[in-house]
Design a protein around this motif. Sequence first.
Motif, short mmCIF file in Angstrom:
data_model
loop_
_atom_site.label_atom_id
_atom_site.label_comp_id
_atom_site.label_asym_id
_atom_site.label_seq_id
_atom_site.Cartn_x
_atom_site.Cartn_y
_atom_site.Cartn_z
N GLU A 111 38.89 24.69 52.52
CA GLU A 111 39.08 24.15 53.87
C GLU A 111 40.55 23.89 54.15
N ALA A 112 41.27 23.35 53.17
CA ALA A 112 42.69 23.05 53.36
C ALA A 112 43.49 24.32 53.62
N VAL A 113 43.18 25.38 52.90
CA VAL A 113 43.90 26.64 53.09
C VAL A 113 43.47 27.31 54.39
N SER A 114 42.19 27.28 54.67
CA SER A 114 41.67 27.94 55.87
C SER A 114 42.23 27.32 57.14
N GLY A 137 45.10 25.68 57.34
CA GLY A 137 46.56 25.65 57.34
C GLY A 137 47.18 24.38 56.80
N LYS A 138 46.37 23.45 56.30
CA LYS A 138 46.94 22.23 55.71
C LYS A 138 47.68 22.55 54.42
N ALA A 139 47.27 23.61 53.76
CA ALA A 139 47.95 24.09 52.55
C ALA A 139 48.12 25.59 52.68
N GLU A 140 49.24 26.10 52.15
CA GLU A 140 49.41 27.55 52.19
C GLU A 140 48.61 28.22 51.09
N PHE A 141 48.50 27.53 49.95
CA PHE A 141 47.82 28.12 48.80
C PHE A 141 46.77 27.17 48.24
N HIS A 185 34.32 33.15 52.71
CA HIS A 185 35.54 32.92 53.49
C HIS A 185 36.28 34.24 53.71
N PRO A 186 35.83 35.06 54.65
CA PRO A 186 36.51 36.33 54.91
C PRO A 186 37.92 36.16 55.47
N ASP A 187 38.28 34.93 55.89
CA ASP A 187 39.61 34.67 56.41
C ASP A 187 40.64 34.47 55.30
N LEU A 188 40.18 34.39 54.04
CA LEU A 188 41.08 34.11 52.93
C LEU A 188 41.13 35.29 51.97
N SER A 189 42.22 35.38 51.23
CA SER A 189 42.38 36.44 50.24
C SER A 189 42.94 35.86 48.95
N VAL A 190 42.87 36.65 47.89
CA VAL A 190 43.44 36.27 46.60
C VAL A 190 44.82 36.90 46.48
N CYS A 191 45.83 36.08 46.17
CA CYS A 191 47.19 36.61 46.06
C CYS A 191 47.74 36.48 44.65
N GLY A 192 46.94 35.97 43.71
CA GLY A 192 47.41 35.87 42.35
C GLY A 192 46.30 35.47 41.41
N VAL A 193 46.39 35.93 40.17
CA VAL A 193 45.45 35.53 39.11
C VAL A 193 46.28 35.14 37.89
N TYR A 194 46.01 33.97 37.35
CA TYR A 194 46.81 33.43 36.26
C TYR A 194 45.91 32.91 35.16
N ASP A 195 46.26 33.24 33.91
CA ASP A 195 45.53 32.74 32.75
C ASP A 195 46.27 31.55 32.17
N LEU A 196 45.57 30.44 32.00
CA LEU A 196 46.15 29.22 31.44
C LEU A 196 45.48 28.90 30.11
N PRO A 197 46.16 29.14 28.99
CA PRO A 197 45.59 28.75 27.70
C PRO A 197 45.36 27.24 27.65
N VAL A 211 44.59 32.23 42.94
CA VAL A 211 45.35 31.60 44.02
C VAL A 211 44.90 32.23 45.33
N ILE A 212 44.45 31.39 46.25
CA ILE A 212 43.98 31.90 47.54
C ILE A 212 44.98 31.56 48.63
N THR A 213 45.00 32.38 49.66
CA THR A 213 45.85 32.14 50.82
C THR A 213 45.18 32.76 52.03
N ARG A 214 45.69 32.45 53.20
CA ARG A 214 45.14 33.08 54.39
C ARG A 214 45.57 34.54 54.46
N THR A 215 44.66 35.39 54.86
CA THR A 215 44.96 36.82 54.94
C THR A 215 46.04 37.07 55.98
N ARG A 216 47.07 37.84 55.60
CA ARG A 216 48.14 38.17 56.54
C ARG A 216 48.05 39.64 56.97
#
Length: 374
Positions: free
Chosen positions: A127-130, A132-136, A159-171, A265-270
């Motif tokens: 909801e925060a990303v969708s 605009g309260k948060a960019e990511f 949420h078709p309005d959002l996209s994935v802009c990164g994937v990160y592995d955290l040990p 990491v999700i963000t709004r689709t540009r």
Amino acid sequence: MELLEQARAEIDAVDAQMAELFERRMRAVAMVARSKADSGKPVFDPERERAVIAKNTARITDEALRPYYNRFLQQAMAVSRAYQRELLGRGTAAYQGVEGAWAHIASRRVFPFARQMACKTWADVFEAVSTGKAEFGVLPFENSTAGDVSAVLDLLYGHPDLSVCGVYDLPIRQDLLGIPGATLAGLRTVVSHQQALSQSAPFLRAHGFETKVWGNTADAARYVSELGDPAVGAVASAETARLYGLQVLAQGINEDGDNTTRFVVITRTRSEDIPVGEGQRIALLFTVDHKPGKLAQVIERIGSMGFNMESIKSRPLPHVQFEYYFYVQLICPQRAAGQSCRTLLHDLEAPCRTVRLLGVFDHETLCDEEGVTV
């Protein structure tokens, strides 16, 4: 000693020049940010960054120094991106949980200069990303021992309005924490999240500790800090220990030393016209008719175009009993380009009922604040 002082004087002189050049570079970065604000282009341009790093690394004549300069340039690029986001007002990252939770740790490592926004639930992050309260938004997607975080995948689908802009592995390394002055011998009770206690069970049993389940690892550490009892410890991360003024009594007590959580990491689709390069990942969501061979056709077309399927997951299709949607993560082939991605999407329209590009991104392993993989 004279040689040491001479070397230090040389380093000081170089640092003074680098400070001037850094300001000059960042002024140019600000001009780039203004241009991207006018054009609506994303901050991260992986093809441009790879070209710049390759071109400048080749200028280093000492081959032994080239990998170090390559790393230096990668960090310089990360600083530039952070500055651009701040200038563009794109400086907030949302996560679920409290300070010191693994999602918070991941968010800080992905966006070290961003304002961190804590949310109560994963849906609140979306909801925060969708809105605009948060960019990511930074969310757990999969754990190497516990498996998928299916609720996050379902939220992505919804949420078709959002996209994935990164994937990160955290040990994930679980440490045993206590208040300053506490000792391993003096501990009697250990509190933490059920999963952290389970992963560390052999160590805890071997020392005869009583255990108490807590809501999450970070809040367990906060509780121990506030309680101030040297007989009570918490299983959490070393980063959480620093946050709450605790000390590490034992490192890496979790049984599975390879335990890793994958975050998206999700963000709004540009724009769907995202640069694609060799080795990058493409994430797709698609549905197929519930008929023999339909899924096989999709897999065959993906393979025939040279995309390696790194992951495939299925989830129940909302409001349609016993039918499913699919998530796939693909590795781009050699000489991949944006046109390759568009051609793939076009070719998948025939065997798929629906197909959606969820994102194009790099897949990285997160490092700690000193740049060391954790």
